[in-house]
Design a protein around this motif. Sequence first.
Motif, PDB file in Angstrom:
ATOM      1  N   THR A  49       0.856  -1.183   0.000  1.00 23.69           N
ATOM      2  CA  THR A  49       0.000   0.000   0.000  1.00 23.69           C
ATOM      3  C   THR A  49       0.892   1.233   0.000  1.00 23.69           C
ATOM      4  N   GLU A  84       0.728   4.900   1.065  1.00 19.56           N
ATOM      5  CA  GLU A  84      -0.048   5.825   1.886  1.00 19.56           C
ATOM      6  C   GLU A  84       0.349   7.240   1.511  1.00 19.56           C
ATOM      7  N   HIS A 123       4.406  10.545   0.098  1.00 21.14           N
ATOM      8  CA  HIS A 123       3.931   9.171   0.111  1.00 21.14           C
ATOM      9  C   HIS A 123       4.925   8.279   0.835  1.00 21.14           C
ATOM     10  N   HIS A 132      -5.041   6.088   0.478  1.00 22.61           N
ATOM     11  CA  HIS A 132      -4.281   4.842   0.406  1.00 22.61           C
ATOM     12  C   HIS A 132      -4.516   4.217  -0.958  1.00 22.61           C
TER      13      HIS A 132
END
Length: 119
Positions: A69, A71, A95, A77
């Motif tokens: 993932t 973020e 990120h 997300h």
Amino acid sequence: MDFENIPFQTINWENITKTTHPGTTGLAYWQTVQFKGLRVRVVEYSKGYLADHWCQKGHIVYCLEGEFTTEMQTGEHFHLTKGMSYIVSDELSSHRSVTENGVKLLIVDGDFLKAGHDL
């Protein structure tokens, strides 16, 4: 921007040394090929990896194996699995990566991703 021409070549990633980079949790293993204005990496994040910083660098990221993932500092997300990519230029997001079970990525970044750069 000052680039160099890169002649045709193959890369046997088995011969590229891995360097270790600790995250907040887990480890990242980088295999890096560096050219003037261009960096190409195979990056593996261990199980339970969480990046230790918010990154503002631009990347082209391709998921080779596993899932992770990305973020965003804004709270968004993005879940990526094998065969998926994300692309972002420098300074356009904050990120960081997180993976529960580990992931292997191909990451390309360099001067061509700087804001305002013409290809």
